[in-house]
Design a protein around this motif. Sequence first.
Motif, PDB file in Angstrom:
ATOM      1  N   GLN A  55       0.819  -1.207   0.000  1.00  0.00           N
ATOM      2  CA  GLN A  55       0.000   0.000   0.000  1.00  0.00           C
ATOM      3  C   GLN A  55       0.855   1.258   0.000  1.00  0.00           C
ATOM      4  O   GLN A  55       0.435   2.297  -0.508  1.00  0.00           O
ATOM      5  CB  GLN A  55      -0.926  -0.001   1.220  1.00  0.00           C
ATOM      6  CG  GLN A  55      -2.009  -1.079   1.185  1.00  0.00           C
ATOM      7  CD  GLN A  55      -2.940  -0.989   2.380  1.00  0.00           C
ATOM      8  OE1 GLN A  55      -2.684  -0.255   3.328  1.00  0.00           O
ATOM      9  NE2 GLN A  55      -4.012  -1.757   2.340  1.00  0.00           N
ATOM     10  N   ALA A  56       2.063   1.172   0.567  1.00  0.00           N
ATOM     11  CA  ALA A  56       2.958   2.333   0.614  1.00  0.00           C
ATOM     12  C   ALA A  56       3.783   2.485  -0.657  1.00  0.00           C
ATOM     13  O   ALA A  56       4.575   3.414  -0.771  1.00  0.00           O
ATOM     14  CB  ALA A  56       3.887   2.228   1.825  1.00  0.00           C
ATOM     15  N   GLY A  57       3.616   1.563  -1.610  1.00  0.00           N
ATOM     16  CA  GLY A  57       4.402   1.613  -2.833  1.00  0.00           C
ATOM     17  C   GLY A  57       5.733   0.903  -2.732  1.00  0.00           C
ATOM     18  O   GLY A  57       6.519   0.884  -3.683  1.00  0.00           O
ATOM     19  N   GLY A  58       6.010   0.313  -1.577  1.00  0.00           N
ATOM     20  CA  GLY A  58       7.260  -0.411  -1.390  1.00  0.00           C
ATOM     21  C   GLY A  58       7.439  -0.853   0.042  1.00  0.00           C
ATOM     22  O   GLY A  58       6.674  -0.465   0.937  1.00  0.00           O
ATOM     23  N   ASP A  59       8.456  -1.669   0.283  1.00  0.00           N
ATOM     24  CA  ASP A  59       8.789  -2.167   1.614  1.00  0.00           C
ATOM     25  C   ASP A  59      10.298  -2.110   1.804  1.00  0.00           C
ATOM     26  O   ASP A  59      11.060  -2.238   0.841  1.00  0.00           O
ATOM     27  CB  ASP A  59       8.352  -3.630   1.792  1.00  0.00           C
ATOM     28  CG  ASP A  59       6.891  -3.859   1.482  1.00  0.00           C
ATOM     29  OD1 ASP A  59       6.072  -3.671   2.382  1.00  0.00           O
ATOM     30  OD2 ASP A  59       6.574  -4.236   0.336  1.00  0.00           O
ATOM     31  N   VAL A  60      10.724  -1.927   3.047  1.00  0.00           N
ATOM     32  CA  VAL A  60      12.121  -2.185   3.401  1.00  0.00           C
ATOM     33  C   VAL A  60      12.144  -3.587   4.002  1.00  0.00           C
ATOM     34  O   VAL A  60      11.549  -3.836   5.046  1.00  0.00           O
ATOM     35  CB  VAL A  60      12.661  -1.163   4.412  1.00  0.00           C
ATOM     36  CG1 VAL A  60      14.090  -1.543   4.818  1.00  0.00           C
ATOM     37  CG2 VAL A  60      12.646   0.237   3.813  1.00  0.00           C
ATOM     38  N   VAL A  61      12.806  -4.507   3.307  1.00  0.00           N
ATOM     39  CA  VAL A  61      12.780  -5.921   3.676  1.00  0.00           C
ATOM     40  C   VAL A  61      14.091  -6.301   4.356  1.00  0.00           C
ATOM     41  O   VAL A  61      15.177  -6.002   3.837  1.00  0.00           O
ATOM     42  CB  VAL A  61      12.568  -6.810   2.433  1.00  0.00           C
ATOM     43  CG1 VAL A  61      12.363  -8.266   2.845  1.00  0.00           C
ATOM     44  CG2 VAL A  61      11.390  -6.318   1.607  1.00  0.00           C
ATOM     45  N   PHE A  62      13.990  -6.938   5.520  1.00  0.00           N
ATOM     46  CA  PHE A  62      15.175  -7.441   6.213  1.00  0.00           C
ATOM     47  C   PHE A  62      15.384  -8.900   5.823  1.00  0.00           C
ATOM     48  O   PHE A  62      14.498  -9.738   5.997  1.00  0.00           O
ATOM     49  CB  PHE A  62      15.002  -7.328   7.718  1.00  0.00           C
ATOM     50  CG  PHE A  62      16.112  -7.980   8.515  1.00  0.00           C
ATOM     51  CD1 PHE A  62      17.441  -7.822   8.148  1.00  0.00           C
ATOM     52  CD2 PHE A  62      15.836  -8.766   9.623  1.00  0.00           C
ATOM     53  CE1 PHE A  62      18.469  -8.411   8.867  1.00  0.00           C
ATOM     54  CE2 PHE A  62      16.858  -9.371  10.355  1.00  0.00           C
ATOM     55  CZ  PHE A  62      18.177  -9.188   9.969  1.00  0.00           C
ATOM     56  N   ILE A  63      16.556  -9.181   5.278  1.00  0.00           N
ATOM     57  CA  ILE A  63      16.915 -10.545   4.876  1.00  0.00           C
ATOM     58  C   ILE A  63      18.185 -10.941   5.610  1.00  0.00           C
ATOM     59  O   ILE A  63      19.222 -10.290   5.469  1.00  0.00           O
ATOM     60  CB  ILE A  63      17.138 -10.654   3.357  1.00  0.00           C
ATOM     61  CG1 ILE A  63      15.912 -10.130   2.591  1.00  0.00           C
ATOM     62  CG2 ILE A  63      17.439 -12.095   2.961  1.00  0.00           C
ATOM     63  CD1 ILE A  63      16.152  -9.976   1.103  1.00  0.00           C
ATOM     64  N   TYR A  64      18.098 -11.990   6.410  1.00  0.00           N
ATOM     65  CA  TYR A  64      19.289 -12.539   7.073  1.00  0.00           C
ATOM     66  C   TYR A  64      19.823 -13.657   6.190  1.00  0.00           C
ATOM     67  O   TYR A  64      19.200 -14.703   6.047  1.00  0.00           O
ATOM     68  CB  TYR A  64      18.927 -13.048   8.460  1.00  0.00           C
ATOM     69  CG  TYR A  64      19.989 -13.916   9.108  1.00  0.00           C
ATOM     70  CD1 TYR A  64      21.345 -13.621   8.977  1.00  0.00           C
ATOM     71  CD2 TYR A  64      19.626 -15.038   9.858  1.00  0.00           C
ATOM     72  CE1 TYR A  64      22.309 -14.418   9.560  1.00  0.00           C
ATOM     73  CE2 TYR A  64      20.585 -15.843  10.451  1.00  0.00           C
ATOM     74  CZ  TYR A  64      21.918 -15.531  10.305  1.00  0.00           C
ATOM     75  OH  TYR A  64      22.885 -16.322  10.887  1.00  0.00           O
ATOM     76  N   SER A  65      20.975 -13.411   5.573  1.00  0.00           N
ATOM     77  CA  SER A  65      21.579 -14.378   4.669  1.00  0.00           C
ATOM     78  C   SER A  65      22.721 -15.090   5.381  1.00  0.00           C
ATOM     79  O   SER A  65      23.659 -14.446   5.862  1.00  0.00           O
ATOM     80  CB  SER A  65      22.105 -13.675   3.405  1.00  0.00           C
ATOM     81  OG  SER A  65      22.825 -14.576   2.582  1.00  0.00           O
ATOM     82  N   CYS A  66      22.630 -16.416   5.443  1.00  0.00           N
ATOM     83  CA  CYS A  66      23.668 -17.201   6.118  1.00  0.00           C
ATOM     84  C   CYS A  66      23.945 -18.462   5.316  1.00  0.00           C
ATOM     85  O   CYS A  66      23.320 -19.512   5.523  1.00  0.00           O
ATOM     86  CB  CYS A  66      23.229 -17.550   7.541  1.00  0.00           C
ATOM     87  SG  CYS A  66      24.531 -18.367   8.504  1.00  0.00           S
ATOM     88  N   PRO A  67      24.875 -18.389   4.342  1.00  0.00           N
ATOM     89  CA  PRO A  67      25.193 -19.565   3.528  1.00  0.00           C
ATOM     90  C   PRO A  67      25.650 -20.746   4.378  1.00  0.00           C
ATOM     91  O   PRO A  67      26.263 -20.571   5.439  1.00  0.00           O
ATOM     92  CB  PRO A  67      26.326 -19.062   2.623  1.00  0.00           C
ATOM     93  CG  PRO A  67      26.152 -17.572   2.582  1.00  0.00           C
ATOM     94  CD  PRO A  67      25.625 -17.191   3.927  1.00  0.00           C
ATOM     95  N   THR A  68      25.348 -21.944   3.939  1.00  0.00           N
ATOM     96  CA  THR A  68      25.677 -23.155   4.705  1.00  0.00           C
ATOM     97  C   THR A  68      27.179 -23.347   4.864  1.00  0.00           C
ATOM     98  O   THR A  68      27.615 -24.062   5.766  1.00  0.00           O
ATOM     99  CB  THR A  68      25.076 -24.386   4.019  1.00  0.00           C
ATOM    100  OG1 THR A  68      25.511 -24.425   2.650  1.00  0.00           O
ATOM    101  CG2 THR A  68      23.554 -24.328   4.047  1.00  0.00           C
ATOM    102  N   THR A  69      27.967 -22.724   4.002  1.00  0.00           N
ATOM    103  CA  THR A  69      29.428 -22.864   4.087  1.00  0.00           C
ATOM    104  C   THR A  69      30.059 -21.899   5.086  1.00  0.00           C
ATOM    105  O   THR A  69      31.269 -21.918   5.280  1.00  0.00           O
ATOM    106  CB  THR A  69      30.055 -22.626   2.704  1.00  0.00           C
ATOM    107  OG1 THR A  69      29.650 -21.333   2.219  1.00  0.00           O
ATOM    108  CG2 THR A  69      29.600 -23.700   1.711  1.00  0.00           C
TER     109      THR A  69
END
Length: 353
Positions: A249-263
């Motif tokens: 509804q706001a035209g966008g989001d600030v998305v939090f992504i926690y990236s943790c590769p298995t290696t």
Amino acid sequence: MATTSGIGVSPELTKAFSDAVETKNVRFFKVIIQDESLVHVDFLPVTDSFNEDLVQLQEYLEDREPCYILARLDDPPSEWLAISYVPNFANVRDKTLYASTRSSLTKSLGSTVFTDSLFAISKEDLTPEAYEAHKRHKAAPKPLSAQEQEMANIKAAEREAGNSYEGSNARKNHIGQRVGLSWSSEAEDAVKALGSRNDSRIVILKIEPSTESLELDSFVDVTVDNLSSSIPSDQPSYVFYAWANPYSQAGGDVVFIYSCPTTSPVRYRMLYSSAAVSTYLAVKEFLMESGSAFPLATKRLETSDPAELDESFLKAGLNHDGPADTIVNNNGAREDYPAKPSFAKPKGPARRR
């Protein structure tokens, strides 16, 4: 994951800047990294107001070459603005080098004279209009509700009394919660600038284990199609993606992504995992302070393979493409809520004959 590059300021730059502070007749210094040293290659005198002089700066900026701009402000003229100009088209090595050297530049020349900082990834970020927008965001009050303002006042009073209230956080492990992790000024400024425009941009943060501090790894414009290739695939990171999309509804989001590769090493995986919540909450406060154009999404996403990050992943993770009766599993896929079985009356004991 070093916090600084070890590159120092040349004696010539130190003297030239010191003289400019005294004489107040220089508006801009253009500083680059050359032969493992910070040197100034151009300077512009004060000719008019700051905004008028800012127009002249455009011809000194390159589309692919990063630099620092040390800019004298008008009110008061004793204060300076530190500008990090790292264009999107610069190569990755230069982006990393300039990001890790910025603090050395301002500290060596005297941190007290630099009262503001600005990150620019294109020439459009250094126009008079863009600078006025930067000042408005910086001066904007926190958009707090009455209850939030009351809680903020209570916490401020408790801090002044030397007895800051931590609530249930006081019972948690200190690593990665409200205490234990500090923020570099570059990381904080990048997060606050993240929501200043209505387009897609990404901030990637990394933890420096030796100092337990959050450092800025990258801050660039990124479309959702290029999101996966922008995130490190060999080490953990916190990703805050300002995603302009038609589903919000706001035209966008600030998305939090926690990236943790298995290696990733086990030690780093534990450190990043324990600090994820406090980092999310800190960014929420920073975005409220800066008056972000996009809200911070309440759902926090995780991935062990950055290659899977695309528009479908984000839509599923934020429930943008699902009906009301859907849930999101650990892999980001949607599942329908199973129908609840009706209660069946148990059979009684068999009759004896």
